[in-house]
Every structure is written in structure tokens, then in C-alpha cells.
Write a protein that holds these residues in place. Structure first.
Motif, PDB file in Angstrom:
ATOM      1  N   PRO A 224       0.816  -1.228   0.000  1.00  0.00           N
ATOM      2  CA  PRO A 224       0.000   0.000   0.000  1.00  0.00           C
ATOM      3  C   PRO A 224       0.844   1.270   0.000  1.00  0.00           C
ATOM      4  CG  PRO A 224      -0.874  -1.585   1.573  1.00  0.00           C
ATOM      5  CD  PRO A 224       0.450  -2.112   1.137  1.00  0.00           C
ATOM      6  N   ILE A 225       1.922   1.298   0.817  1.00  0.00           N
ATOM      7  CA  ILE A 225       2.783   2.484   0.847  1.00  0.00           C
ATOM      8  C   ILE A 225       3.507   2.635  -0.483  1.00  0.00           C
ATOM      9  CG2 ILE A 225       4.859   3.473   1.893  1.00  0.00           C
ATOM     10  CD1 ILE A 225       3.903   2.475   4.567  1.00  0.00           C
ATOM     11  N   ALA A 226       3.945   1.518  -1.064  1.00  0.00           N
ATOM     12  CA  ALA A 226       4.606   1.572  -2.361  1.00  0.00           C
ATOM     13  C   ALA A 226       3.689   2.171  -3.415  1.00  0.00           C
ATOM     14  CB  ALA A 226       5.065   0.175  -2.775  1.00  0.00           C
ATOM     15  N   VAL A 227       2.414   1.767  -3.409  1.00  0.00           N
ATOM     16  CA  VAL A 227       1.460   2.310  -4.375  1.00  0.00           C
ATOM     17  C   VAL A 227       1.304   3.816  -4.185  1.00  0.00           C
ATOM     18  CG1 VAL A 227      -0.975   2.317  -5.058  1.00  0.00           C
ATOM     19  CG2 VAL A 227       0.209   0.143  -4.673  1.00  0.00           C
ATOM     20  N   GLY A 228       1.164   4.249  -2.930  1.00  0.00           N
ATOM     21  CA  GLY A 228       1.030   5.677  -2.670  1.00  0.00           C
ATOM     22  C   GLY A 228       2.226   6.469  -3.139  1.00  0.00           C
ATOM     23  N   LEU A 229       3.429   5.956  -2.870  1.00  0.00           N
ATOM     24  CA  LEU A 229       4.646   6.660  -3.270  1.00  0.00           C
ATOM     25  C   LEU A 229       4.814   6.673  -4.785  1.00  0.00           C
ATOM     26  CD1 LEU A 229       7.090   5.425  -0.502  1.00  0.00           C
ATOM     27  CD2 LEU A 229       6.290   7.763  -0.849  1.00  0.00           C
ATOM     28  N   LEU A 230       4.448   5.586  -5.448  1.00  0.00           N
ATOM     29  CA  LEU A 230       4.558   5.547  -6.901  1.00  0.00           C
ATOM     30  C   LEU A 230       3.606   6.551  -7.545  1.00  0.00           C
ATOM     31  CD1 LEU A 230       4.858   1.699  -7.572  1.00  0.00           C
ATOM     32  CD2 LEU A 230       6.670   3.397  -7.429  1.00  0.00           C
ATOM     33  N   VAL A 231       2.378   6.619  -7.039  1.00  0.00           N
ATOM     34  CA  VAL A 231       1.422   7.597  -7.550  1.00  0.00           C
ATOM     35  C   VAL A 231       1.921   9.017  -7.273  1.00  0.00           C
ATOM     36  CG1 VAL A 231      -0.930   8.497  -7.291  1.00  0.00           C
ATOM     37  CG2 VAL A 231      -0.533   6.022  -7.338  1.00  0.00           C
ATOM     38  N   MET A 232       2.557   9.220  -6.140  1.00  0.00           N
ATOM     39  CA  MET A 232       3.073  10.529  -5.764  1.00  0.00           C
ATOM     40  C   MET A 232       4.242  10.952  -6.638  1.00  0.00           C
ATOM     41  SD  MET A 232       4.944  11.548  -2.193  1.00  0.00           S
ATOM     42  CE  MET A 232       6.450  10.691  -2.671  1.00  0.00           C
ATOM     43  N   MET A 233       5.153  10.033  -6.928  1.00  0.00           N
ATOM     44  CA  MET A 233       6.397  10.383  -7.612  1.00  0.00           C
ATOM     45  C   MET A 233       6.261  10.436  -9.125  1.00  0.00           C
ATOM     46  SD  MET A 233       9.103   8.180  -5.367  1.00  0.00           S
ATOM     47  CE  MET A 233      10.485   8.624  -6.405  1.00  0.00           C
ATOM     48  N   TYR A 234       5.346   9.655  -9.699  1.00  0.00           N
ATOM     49  CA  TYR A 234       5.268   9.600 -11.160  1.00  0.00           C
ATOM     50  C   TYR A 234       5.040  10.964 -11.812  1.00  0.00           C
ATOM     51  CZ  TYR A 234       3.290   9.083 -15.774  1.00  0.00           C
ATOM     52  OH  TYR A 234       3.022   9.256 -17.106  1.00  0.00           O
ATOM     53  N   PRO A 235       4.046  11.776 -11.370  1.00  0.00           N
ATOM     54  CA  PRO A 235       3.844  13.064 -12.045  1.00  0.00           C
ATOM     55  C   PRO A 235       5.069  13.966 -11.984  1.00  0.00           C
ATOM     56  CG  PRO A 235       1.944  12.516 -10.684  1.00  0.00           C
ATOM     57  CD  PRO A 235       3.032  11.546 -10.319  1.00  0.00           C
ATOM     58  N   VAL A 236       5.781  13.952 -10.842  1.00  0.00           N
ATOM     59  CA  VAL A 236       6.967  14.801 -10.708  1.00  0.00           C
ATOM     60  C   VAL A 236       8.047  14.349 -11.675  1.00  0.00           C
ATOM     61  CG1 VAL A 236       8.699  15.678  -9.115  1.00  0.00           C
ATOM     62  CG2 VAL A 236       6.391  15.207  -8.295  1.00  0.00           C
ATOM     63  N   LEU A 237       8.271  13.037 -11.766  1.00  0.00           N
ATOM     64  CA  LEU A 237       9.307  12.529 -12.662  1.00  0.00           C
ATOM     65  C   LEU A 237       8.887  12.625 -14.123  1.00  0.00           C
ATOM     66  CD1 LEU A 237      10.444   9.493 -10.509  1.00  0.00           C
ATOM     67  CD2 LEU A 237      11.810  11.510 -11.089  1.00  0.00           C
ATOM     68  N   ALA A 238       7.588  12.656 -14.392  1.00  0.00           N
ATOM     69  CA  ALA A 238       7.117  12.857 -15.764  1.00  0.00           C
ATOM     70  C   ALA A 238       7.379  14.289 -16.225  1.00  0.00           C
ATOM     71  CB  ALA A 238       5.625  12.534 -15.865  1.00  0.00           C
ATOM     72  N   LYS A 239       7.486  15.236 -15.285  1.00  0.00           N
ATOM     73  CA  LYS A 239       7.757  16.631 -15.629  1.00  0.00           C
ATOM     74  C   LYS A 239       9.218  16.884 -15.990  1.00  0.00           C
ATOM     75  CE  LYS A 239       4.213  18.500 -12.497  1.00  0.00           C
ATOM     76  NZ  LYS A 239       3.998  19.298 -11.267  1.00  0.00           N
ATOM     77  N   VAL A 240      10.104  15.998 -15.554  1.00  0.00           N
ATOM     78  CA  VAL A 240      11.537  16.217 -15.751  1.00  0.00           C
ATOM     79  C   VAL A 240      11.883  16.201 -17.233  1.00  0.00           C
ATOM     80  CG1 VAL A 240      13.844  15.258 -15.339  1.00  0.00           C
ATOM     81  CG2 VAL A 240      12.127  15.249 -13.505  1.00  0.00           C
TER      82      VAL A 240
END
Length: 360
Positions: A65-81
Motif C-alpha cells: 500500500p505504501i509503495a502504491v502511494g509513493l509511486l502515484v506521488m512520484m510519477y507526475p513529478v518525474l514525468a515533468k523532468v
């Protein structure tokens, strides 16, 4: 999350310009975080079985569950790079050397000193804090950096470097700070065996997956629809999920560990004091180092937040795997993110306040 406007690159520094103030949604972020923390604590009290239920969904040392939350959190930021700009970041020796010194020399040494100063009579909590100091941040720092209008390309590069050093150096540094250095200073030593597999799994899950997803999104999106569509249409649609993932993760963390926080409030306060000192000193050291090195505000903010943050997922997994889920070491790891989240949100506002005063 706020989408930063882009300005032409300055030689040797691919600077990502951004507004000096948070957007409307992000200005209310402390409110959302407090509500998420409160909801997590409420779940821990009224539905104590939720913690056991969430613990059941784990693969090895990784909480799904924590992994899912962190992945959802980090993907948009890393997609902006803009990954094509990463070469300019890699060539900035001032940034890279400063980051390595702060993360792998200053940070662990400072946490070791603070743990012994504040917790000389509590060896389990002291050991847990030292482990937190060894786990350099590779996840939530991307959110704090984005909110503070830091350099996204630099942040992605530095967390990648930290992830490599984490796999290579974590066990050796743990041996040095728990056994070698205390013996030299005539202090009590602690014996611990760290799992390289758990460290590698943490890095691959919490950084590798969202980094690859973000990179492929930009490459495929720009190749098929162009940069204007990707940054003008696609990123605004996925951007809010970073906030949703952050709040979801905070609710889970407090629901999982809130019972221990409520049952042992004085212990939590004892652990929180050195953590607060650590975040403040490391952030100030990052700002000062960036200024002395002549870095822009964007890169200085990135340097400061990557130095101040910690990889709490790894610290908790290592503490539980080495000393047990009910150990004092595990509690110290658990308190880490509960203090880090509000502390670094406050430092986002400090960074934005300092921007016009120190950098014009």
C-alpha cells in the motif's frame, strides 16, 4: 501540484524557473497534510485492525500500500523532468560534489552526533535514528523540491546518485557508525546485519519504477504528440495525482503507526527533538553551501532538500528486519516520516521566503 514555467537555460545550469509563491492548491497543502495525519490517527484508534491488515499486504520488506502511494506521488513529478537536460546537471561538479559531501559525510555524522547528545540513555532509539541518518532521501524529496521551485532535472539526477550510493555504502556506513566510531570514542557499540537485498529492493521499487515510467512518458509523449501537447495538456492532467499520492501515503503511515505514537507520546517527543534539529541544520547547510558554490536558487533549493530529507521507507524496513517490528529502533524509524513531513513542508515556505532575499 504547481506547474513551473520554463525560461531559457543559463550556461552550465539548466535552471527551471518557477513562481516565487505557491499556487492556490499548494498553499493549502499544510491543511491537507494535517487532515491526512488526523485521519490516519483516527483510523489507528477506532480501527486498530487496519494496521495489521495493511501489514499483511507486504512483499518482503516492501509495504505494497505504501509503495502504491509513493509511486502515484512520484510519477507526475518525474514525468515533468526534461531528461534531455540531465547532461547539464551531470556536468555541474559544484552541485554533485556538494551533494555527495552533504549526503554521505555531513548527514550521517550529524545524525550520529545528535542521537548521542539527545538520547544517551536510550540505545534503541539512538540506533534507530542513526539508521535514519544513513538512509538518504530518494522519494518525497521530489515533492518538496517541486513545491519550493527547485530544479527538477537536478533533483532527479541527485536522487539517482543517492540510490546508487545507498546500495553500495549503506551497510558499510552502518558498520562504521554503530561499531567502529563508537569504539574509537569509548561509547557503547551496536551489532547489526543489514540486508543488501532489502536496500536494493527499496531503491528499485521507490525510485526505479516511477523513474522509468516518467522517462518513458516524456519520450513517448513528445515523440508522438510533441512537447507543447505533452507539457500543456498531458502534465496538467496527471499533475494532481502527486498530491493525491502524498496524502494517501500520509494517511497510511499514521494509520499503520499511529497507535505507537499515541501510546508512547513522551518517547516520540524525545525522538522528535534530534530529528527537528537535524532537518533544520541540514537544510541550512544546503542553502549555505549552494550560496558559497555560486549555484542558482533552483539548484540551491534542490541541494538543500536532498540533504535534509531521508529515505524513511528504507529506514523502517531495515529497522524492522534487523531488530523487530516492536523494537525501539523501529519506533525511531517510524517517527522519522511523521516529523519529516510537516518539518519539510515548513522548510518549503522558508526556501520561498529566502529566494528573493538571497538570490534576487
Amino acid at each position: 501540484m504547481t506547474t513551473a514555467a520554463q525560461t531559457p537555460a543559463v550556461p552550465t545550469e539548466a535552471v527551471t524557473a518557477a513562481p516565487a509563491h505557491l499556487g492556490r492548491t499548494d498553499r493549502l497543502l499544510p491543511v491537507w497534510i494535517l487532515l491526512a495525519m488526523g485521519l490516519g490517527l483516527l483510523l489507528a484508534v477506532v480501527a486498530p485492525g487496519v494496521g495489521d491488515l495493511l501489514h499483511a499486504f507486504s512483499i518482503g520488506s516492501v509495504s505494497v500500500p505504501i509503495a502504491v502511494g509513493l509511486l502515484v506521488m512520484m510519477y507526475p513529478v518525474l514525468a515533468k523532468v526534461r531528461y534531455s537536460d540531465a547532461r547539464a546537471v551531470a556536468g555541474d561538479r559544484r552541485l554533485l560534489v556538494s551533494s555527495l559531501l552533504l549526503n554521505w559525510l555531513v548527514g550521517p555524522a550529524l545524525m550520529f552526533a545528535l542521537a548521542w547528545v539527545f538520547l544517551p540513555d536510550l540505545p534503541e532509539y539512538r540506533t534507530g535514528l542513526i539508521i535514519v541518518g544513513l538512509a538518504r532521501c530518494i522519494a518525497m524529496v521530489l515533492i518538496w523540491n517541486d513545491l519550493a521551485c527547485g530544479d527538477r532535472e537536478a533533483a532527479a539526477f541527485l536522487v539517482a546518485v543517492n540510490s546508487v550510493f545507498q546500495v553500495l555504502a549503506f551497510a558499510a556506513l552502518g558498520w562504521f557508525y554503530l561499531q567502529v566510531l563508537p569504539a574509537w570514542l569509548g561509547l557503547a557499540t551496536t551489532s547489526a546485519e543489514f540486508s543488501i537485498g532489502a536496500i536494493t529492493a527499496s531503491v528499485l521499487v521507490f525510485l526505479g519504477i516511477p523513474l522509468v515510467a516518467g522517462y518513458l512518458s516524456r519520450r513517448i509523449g513528445e515523440a508522438t504528440r510533441g512537447r507543447a501537447w505533452y507539457e500543456g495538456r498531458f502534465l496538467p492532467r496527471v499533475g494532481p495525482f502527486a498530491l493525491y499520492g502524498l496524502l494517501f501515503t500520509i494517511v497510511l503511515l499514521f494509520a499503520l503507526q499511529g497507535r505507537q505514537v499515541i501510546d508512547r507520546p513522551l518517547d516520540v517527543v524525545r525522538i522528535a527533538l534530534p530529528l527537528l534539529a537535524y532537518f533544520a541544520v541540514m537544510f541550512a547547510a544546503g542553502i549555505a553551501t549552494g550560496r558559497l558554490a555560486g549555484l542558482s536558487y533552483a539548484r540551491t533549493a534542490t541541494l538543500a532538500f536532498t540533504a535534509a530529507g531521508n529515505n524513511f521507507e528504507l529506514a523502517i524496513a531495515v529497522a524492522i528486519g534487523t531488530f523487530g517490528a516492536t523494537s525501539g529502533q523501529a519506533l525511531a524509524g517510524i517517527v522519522g516520516p511523521l516529523i519529516e513531513v510537516p518539518a519539510l513542508i515548513a522548510l518549503v515556505y522558508v526556501a520561498l521566503w529566502l529566494r528573493p532575499r538571497l538570490f534576487g
